[in-house]
Design a protein around this motif. Structure first.
Motif: not given
Length: 349
Positions: A39-55
């Motif tokens: 989604s970030n790539t498609a929108a052309g933004t440099d938003a941080p990549k979402e971290l994968t939640k791990v327990k």
């Protein structure tokens, strides 16, 4: 920490109900990891990549067996690998059940419990040995004059009622000419070691890195008989990091990323025990900071010990313990040692 506290759940809860839950989400959102990035790539933004939640589920309350996890979290090693790691205590179910059911992606267990679980068809896999050699053993105050396994005769042992306790004791007594039938076994419930030896027992099974070091700090010297010094088949891995077969199949890159960061955390604790102890004390302020520091200094060299890299496991260690258990009829069939563990996700040496 008494061994019975760390292992009682593994010996008493063999996870039969958990098998039915193996189709869960394995304690993370790996299946959605790519969506945010796309989604970030498609929108052309440099938003941080979402971290994968791990327990990650601990085997008991936090202690220096777990320091590398807290270091990897605090120093950002997990974040560098795209992971948002939550470290939790196991609760009544136990870490093995949490991992098998998918409530947690990873857990801390021990070779004893995982061996029993594998023979019951529970799809747990050990992915790293946290400590290379067994640091547990039978401990007694020096005034009980227990200096060899034969000295257990006529004494009272405080445990939790597992057949593995008597089997381990017999394994180190027999070569010394001792008779395990001359030992009185009692259950001490939730009483801690120091209370129990003052009240109604002579010795118990402990991890020296915690209870033994605490005894030193309290000025209550112990005679410590390490299992590995008397019976090579008892030099097994305790504790270990585990995951499920499903996690390995569905998310191998996540397992590899988690171990890469965790390995860095434990290597930091090996190289910087004082700083690592401070990190654990900061993360868990209820712990006795003096005990944490002393324990960390004692334990840090033992994480890797004589292994070529932290976490590496040997087939013969798994095979020797499984064969011993099977020979005592504590296992219904031989252990398939090769399927119980893997080194494949550890970073290269």
């Amino acid at each position: 920490m008494q061994v019975k506290k760390a292992l009682m759940l593994s010996f008493t809860c063999m996870l039969i109900l958990a098998i039915a839950g193996c189709g869960g989400n394995n304690g993370n959102t790996a299946g959605n990891k790519g969506t945010a990035a796309e989604s970030n790539t498609a929108a052309g933004t440099d938003a941080p990549k979402e971290l994968t939640k791990v327990k990650v589920a601990l085997d008991w309350t936090p202690n220096t067996n777990h320091t590398g996890l807290y270091v990897a979290k605090d120093l950002g090693y997990y974040a560098e690998e795209g992971l948002d790691v939550e470290i939790v205590q196991p609760g009544a179910a136990g870490s093995d059940t949490m991992v098998t059911s998918g409530e947690a992606a990873f857990g801390i267990s021990a070779q004893e419990g995982l061996t029993l679980a594998r023979l019951q068809g529970v799809p747990l896999v050990s992915i790293a040995a946290i400590i290379q050699h067994n640091t547990s053993g039978f401990a007694a105050p020096v005034d009980r004059n227990i200096k060899s396994p034969k000295d257990f005769e006529g004494k009272t042992y405080g445990g939790w009622g597992s057949p593995a306790e008597e089997a381990a004791m017999k394994a180190i007594m027999d070569p010394e000419g001792g008779d395990v039938k001359k030992v009185k076994f009692v259950s001490i419930g939730e009483a801690d070691y120091f209370t129990a030896v003052k009240r109604d027992i002579d010795f118990a099974w402990i991890f020296y890195a915690w209870t033994g070091i605490e005894a030193e700090l309290r000025g209550e010297p112990l005679n410590m008989l390490y299992l590995k010094d008397y019976a090579p088949q008892l030099d097994y891995y305790t504790p270990v990091l585990t995951t499920s077969e499903k996690q390995i199949t569905d998310h191998p890159d996540l397992v590899k990323a988690f171990l890469k960061a965790t390995s860095k955390g434990y290597q930091y604790a090996i190289d910087h025990p004082e700083e690592a102890a401070a990190t654990l004390s900061k993360a868990v302020p209820d712990l006795d900071a003096e005990l944490v520091l002393a324990s960390q200094k004692w334990l840090s060299p033992k994480y890797k010990d004589d292994a070529p890299r932290w976490g590496e496991q040997k087939t013969e260690v798994w095979q020797n313990y499984g064969d011993w258990m099977h020979g005592l009829k504590l296992l219904d069939k031989p252990l398939d040692a090769a399927s119980a563990f893997t080194n494949d996700f550890l970073p290269a040496e």
